[in-house]
Design a protein around this motif. Structure first.
Motif: not given
Length: 890
Positions: A210, A219, A221
């Motif tokens: 992340k 964030l 992924e």
């Protein structure tokens, strides 16, 4: 006297030296200096120094003047453009001019020992250029690369791909934890610390990360595959880490989509209520599911014997219509739903509704629905309707009995829809008694959605038209609705109507509609599978060529700096091979690949993935009994089943809660209620959610059954879970009640393999050994052929190489020496590798044969020869050739 001494010293030395003496600067030199002079020697001996080097006179004059002025001159590097070999060339020297005085103290000349450094300077220049080129390659590498120094992992350098991944941050010179604070706790720093402390590389495959890829952004992924490779100095301690990897986010997403698509296709083709067949353009049925075999009365042995053809199944009077439908299928690629009769194996007839679609490989796929009961009932109804008026006229005396005993509902109503008479079947079919209906408007019982159509049909009856087959929905006394097909005639201001309950027929029509939708989905998946299979086959050859080249580079170089790159390259080839296996499985070229699985390790490894599949208000708990046995299952299917169970549990807990995964060993005695006996691992997944009713629980494992809204679920998740349990030699069941949560239990049979055996196999790869003999190598890909031939020759074999099986056959029929045959399976030409293996066994009994293929191992294995799947390691090839030779000699 000084000159004689200098000449003596000069002639006794191997270092290039010369003396310039007197006012004319007469040149005297030794043999070593003669090599510097080149073609100027021997004419240069005794001539004036500056005349000998006239082409660089301007460069040398100031230096000579300083020496004759009594000042020593020393230079570590001077660049001179000389013509000593007949052409101008750049040269470099290190030298010193030392003034030499005579007996009176005056400078009589100078003495010069010198070293030509031309090659050394050029070597340094080449090294600097190569270093710059390597740095540029590092910067432009498609995968990300960076270097950490020291235990704090300070960024020393990074390439463009890495800056792209982390959002072009200012990271050089910063410790990793300061430069990328958001990845603290995701494992990367722990793995880096471990690699730095132990000196052992760490490899991560498809690891989630992340990252904040732009300032202030949430964030994001990503999935990365990487290696932490320790860097050591000359003394041995680790000084830093070299990190190389790639962003595999899109590959991971594509892999998940492929697994889901494969599961949907497999489930669609395992429908137990609808027949499914494959047939070729000659009408031969090549595959059929159990439902069709049950409908037609044939066995699977009859299918394999070729007894099932559309000509054998079709009655003579239907042959023309069947040929017309077959011609339509060939012309446009599909047929509309079509009804016809079939002949069973025992000679009886049955009615079917079918729809067929042409596939890309010149075969056709057809869904078949048995509608025999419906057709019989329909025929009887039409016979009744066709003669209704005659029957009424001829059998008036029996009217009352028919009225009372008929299972069809009968009604007489006025043109304004007021009911004047009904028969007793209304109570049986719809629950209404006569007193409930008389005087009521028939429209009062019609479904709201059918009101408009019923009004229109009543208008036609009022105009004197007869209703042949009009279908609407009538309300049952319990509030549900039934589909009724009406035949009605107007007569003297009244309407006489007979209605038959066709609810079951309507449900079958709906089932057929769903089957048609499944057929269209199957066609799409089949087309994707065909394309994927071809791409995977070609990609296997590319991986084989790359793997072979890497193997040969490793064998032919001892450069330690290259070894980590070779390791990374071979690991990338292995990952590519696994991806191709999954592509081939999706394309239905490969089946399931069961292997021993440690349930505890597999679940814990998936915990991060499972937590992402849940919500923040759901806690995941795991309970594992000690000493869990291994099970035998396909790892991909096992992980997919856990994900399906986690998603179902999440949807069942809208207010949050706890999801518990438990596993323990159980031994079932004979007569156990499950019908199983032996050693199993009991795996259960429990939630504290809404629970299931008994009806839902009974149907939960059925394919396509779902209680979720349209678009929220396919109905395949629990069906896949049940399929996994059965494939693993066990079963599954559900324990649930409304409001008390749900527990799904899987019994998975214990694997016969032990953990020690699995580890031993993983730790003992086959080692290549030197061998001898002549190998006939048959491979149409030139790169693969050249790398394999080179590897075999390095191992001690002699190699005869041909591109096709057609080219290899004359060698087998000749007297040429051949000790081993190693051939690809899929090749251009008249013969393929399997054909060549048959001919080799016929022409040279006992000749060891090994086949290789990047498409499907099953065809080649059917011939009873050894098969090596592409891409293969060179060591595995050598081991298999050695084993094949040993078996033949034995």
């Amino acid at each position: 006297m000084p000159l004689r001494t200098l000449v003596s010293v000069m002639l006794g030395s191997r270092q290039p030296m010369f003396v310039a003496w007197g006012p004319t600067q007469t040149l005297l030199y030794n043999d070593a200096y003669a090599e510097i002079l080149g073609r100027k020697h021997p004419e240069a001996l005794g001539r004036p120094f500056l005349d000998v080097w006239s082409e660089i006179r301007n460069d040398l004059t100031p230096i000579v003047e300083q020496a004759y002025a009594g000042r020593a001159v020393h230079m570590d590097d001077i660049t001179l453009l000389m013509h000593r070999k007949g052409y101008p060339e750049e040269t470099h020297f290190a030298f010193s001019y030392t003034p030499v005085r005579d007996e009176t103290g005056a400078v009589a000349g100078f003495f010069c020992p010198c070293i030509e450094t031309t090659e050394e300077v050029f070597a340094k220049q080449r090294l600097a250029a190569e270093s710059n080129r390597l740095r540029e390659l590092f910067r432009q590498a498609p995968g990300f690369c960076y270097v950490w120094r020291g235990p704090e992992h300070v960024y020393e350098m990074a390439n463009d791909a890495y800056f792209q991944l982390v959002g072009h941050r200012d990271i050089i010179g910063k410790p990793a934890r300061e430069a990328l604070p958001e990845i603290e706790g995701q494992g990367f720093f722990d793995w880096a610390d471990q690699a730095y402390a132990t000196g052992e590389p760490f490899v991560g495959h498809g690891v989630p990360a992340k990252l904040q890829r732009s300032p202030g952004a949430p964030l994001e992924e990503r999935f990365v595959t990487f290696i932490f490779q320790p860097i050591r100095d000359a003394a041995g301690p680790v000084t830093g880490l070299f990190v190389q990897g790639s962003d595999v986010t899109e590959e991971k997403r594509a892999e998940a989509a492929l697994r889901a698509s494969e599961a949907r296709l497999r489930t669609a083709l395992e429908i137990k209520t609808v027949g499914a067949i494959y047939f070729d353009m000659e009408g031969r049925i090549t595959e059929a599911n159990e439902a069709f075999l049950a409908m037609s009365g044939y066995s699977r042995e009859d299918l394999f014997a070729g007894l099932l053809t559309w000509q054998r199944l079709t009655p003579p009077e239907w042959m023309g219509a069947s040929e017309k439908a077959f011609a339509e299928l060939k012309a446009v690629g599909q047929t509309t739903p079509y009804e016809k009769e079939y002949i069973r194996k025992d000679g009886t007839r049955w009615w079917a509704l079918f729809a067929a679609t042409m596939l890309d490989d010149s075969t056709a796929f057809e869904f078949v629905l048995d509608i025999t009961p419906t057709k019989r009932a329909e025929q009887a109804l039409w016979e009744l309707n066709a003669t209704l008026e005659t029957r009424i006229a001829e059998r008036t005396a029996e009217r009352d009995r028919m009225w009372r005993l008929s299972t069809d509902v009968m009604v007489v109503h006025r043109l304004d829809s007021t009911i004047t008479a009904v028969n007793p079947a209304w109570g049986t079919v719809l629950g209404w008694l006569e007193e409930d209906l008389l005087g009521q408007s028939s429209l009062h019982f019609i479904h709201p959605d059918d009101q408009e159509a019923t009004h229109a049909e009543n208008g036609l009856l009022a105009a004197g038209h007869t209703t042949k087959r009009f279908v609407n929905r009538l309300r049952h006394k319990d509030g549900s609705y039934r589909w009724i097909a009406w035949t009605a005639v107007p007569d003297a201001g009244l309407v006489h109507a007979v209605g038959r309950d066709v609810t079951a027929e309507k449900e079958r029509e709906e089932a057929l509609r769903q089957a048609e939708n499944q057929l269209r989905q199957a066609q799409k998946l089949e087309a994707v599978g065909q394309l994927t299979g071809g791409l995977a086959h070609d990609f296997n050859n590319l991986l084989q060529a790359l793997g072979g080249c890497l193997s040969m580079i490793r064998r032919r170089t001892n450069e330690q700096k290259v070894q980590p790159l070779l390791d990374a390259g071979e690991q990338a080839v292995d990952r590519g091979a696994k991806l191709v296996q999954q592509l081939m499985a999706f394309a239905r070229r490969e089946g399931l690949r069961p292997e021993p699985i440690d349930v505890r390790d597999r679940v814990l490894a998936m915990s991060t993935l499972l937590e992402r599949a849940l919500r923040a208000d759901i806690r995941l708990a795991t309970i594992f009994a000690p000493g869990l046995w291994l099970i035998e299952a396909d790892p991909t299917q096992f992980e997919l089943a856990l994900i399906n169970l986690a998603v179902n549990a999440r949807d069942a807990m809208p207010e949050g809660g706890r999801l518990t995964i438990e596993a323990e060993n159980v031994v079932l005695a004979p007569g156990d209620p499950t019908g199983l006996e032996g050693e199993f691992v009991r795996l259960s997944v429990s939630d504290v959610g809404l629970g299931m009713s008994a009806d839902v629980r009974a149907r939960a494992f059925d394919p396509f059954f779902t209680t979720k809204e349209v678009g929220k679920g396919s109905g395949l998740g629990l069906a896949q879970v049940y399929g996994l349990a059965r494939q693993a030699g066990g079963t599954a069941w559900i324990d649930s009640e409304p409001g008390r949560g749900t527990t799904v239990v899987l019994l998975l049979r214990r694997s016969v393999a032990s953990a020690g055996a699995v580890e031993e196999r993983a730790a003992c790869p086959a080692a290549a050994a030197q061998r001898s003999g002549r190998v006939l190598l048959v491979e149409d890909d030139p790169i693969v052929a050249s790398t394999v031939a080179a590897a075999l020759e390095d191992a001690g074999y002699e190699v005869t190489q041909v591109p096709t099986a057609d080219a290899a056959l004359p060698l087998l029929t000749s007297g040429a020496r051949i000790d081993l045959l190693f051939s690809d399976v899929v090749m251009p030409g008249r013969l393929n590798g399997v054909d060549l293996a048959r001919e080799a066994r016929r022409l040279r009994p006992g000749l060891p044969v090994v086949l290789t293929t990047g498409y499907s191992e099953k065809v080649a294995q059917a011939e009873g020869v050894r098969v090596l799947a592409k891409p293969y390691r060179i060591d595995d090839l050598i081991s298999m050739l050695t084993a094949a030779s040993s078996e033949t000699q034995t």
